[in-house]
Design a protein around this motif. Structure first.
Motif, short mmCIF file in Angstrom:
data_model
loop_
_atom_site.label_atom_id
_atom_site.label_comp_id
_atom_site.label_asym_id
_atom_site.label_seq_id
_atom_site.Cartn_x
_atom_site.Cartn_y
_atom_site.Cartn_z
N ARG A 274 0.57 -4.35 -6.13
CA ARG A 274 1.76 -3.59 -6.52
C ARG A 274 2.92 -4.53 -6.83
N ASP A 275 3.09 -5.55 -6.01
CA ASP A 275 4.19 -6.48 -6.22
C ASP A 275 4.01 -7.28 -7.51
N LEU A 276 2.77 -7.63 -7.83
CA LEU A 276 2.51 -8.32 -9.10
C LEU A 276 2.77 -7.39 -10.28
N LEU A 277 2.33 -6.17 -10.17
CA LEU A 277 2.53 -5.18 -11.23
C LEU A 277 4.02 -4.95 -11.48
N ALA A 278 4.80 -4.92 -10.43
CA ALA A 278 6.24 -4.67 -10.55
C ALA A 278 6.93 -5.68 -11.45
N LYS A 279 6.37 -6.87 -11.54
CA LYS A 279 6.96 -7.92 -12.39
C LYS A 279 6.89 -7.55 -13.88
N ASP A 280 5.96 -6.65 -14.24
CA ASP A 280 5.79 -6.22 -15.63
C ASP A 280 6.50 -4.90 -15.91
N MET A 281 7.27 -4.41 -14.94
CA MET A 281 7.90 -3.10 -15.08
C MET A 281 9.42 -3.21 -14.99
N THR A 282 10.08 -2.21 -15.55
CA THR A 282 11.53 -2.14 -15.45
C THR A 282 11.91 -1.42 -14.16
N PRO A 283 13.13 -1.63 -13.67
CA PRO A 283 13.55 -0.90 -12.47
C PRO A 283 13.44 0.63 -12.61
N PRO A 284 13.79 1.22 -13.77
CA PRO A 284 13.60 2.67 -13.89
C PRO A 284 12.12 3.10 -13.80
N GLN A 285 11.22 2.28 -14.32
CA GLN A 285 9.79 2.60 -14.21
C GLN A 285 9.34 2.57 -12.76
N ILE A 286 9.81 1.58 -12.02
CA ILE A 286 9.44 1.47 -10.61
C ILE A 286 9.99 2.66 -9.83
N GLU A 287 11.22 3.03 -10.11
CA GLU A 287 11.82 4.18 -9.44
C GLU A 287 11.03 5.46 -9.74
N GLU A 288 10.64 5.62 -10.99
CA GLU A 288 9.85 6.80 -11.36
C GLU A 288 8.51 6.81 -10.61
N ALA A 289 7.87 5.66 -10.54
CA ALA A 289 6.58 5.56 -9.86
C ALA A 289 6.72 5.88 -8.37
N GLN A 290 7.79 5.41 -7.76
CA GLN A 290 8.01 5.68 -6.34
C GLN A 290 8.25 7.17 -6.11
N GLU A 291 9.01 7.80 -7.00
CA GLU A 291 9.25 9.24 -6.89
C GLU A 291 7.94 10.03 -7.07
N LEU A 292 7.11 9.59 -8.02
CA LEU A 292 5.82 10.24 -8.23
C LEU A 292 4.91 10.09 -7.00
#
Length: 66
Positions: free
Chosen positions: A35-53
């Motif tokens: 997950r932490d490696l994947l987060a490097k390829d994502m924007t903060p809004p994408q991460i926030e959306e994923a956490q909400e999902l």
């Protein structure tokens, strides 16, 4: 992994992160690293959306989370 690689499904980083976040909540240490490696390829809004999902998915007992 399937959502990250696009194997059998469309590649969706948000869903890949969501499932990894759920695995982390179940204390899967390997998922935390992925997950932490994947987060490097994502924007903060994408991460926030994923956490909400991930939260919404858990509230639905993991049904209809794709």
């Amino acid at each position: 992994g399937m959502y990250y690689e696009g194997q059998g499904v469309d590649k969706k980083l948000v869903y890949a992160y969501m499932w990894l976040d759920i695995a982390v909540s179940q204390e899967d240490k390997d998922a935390a690293k992925a997950r932490d490696l994947l987060a490097k390829d994502m924007t903060p809004p994408q991460i926030e959306e994923a956490q909400e999902l991930a939260v919404a998915c858990a509230e639905k007992n993991f049904k209809g989370c794709d």
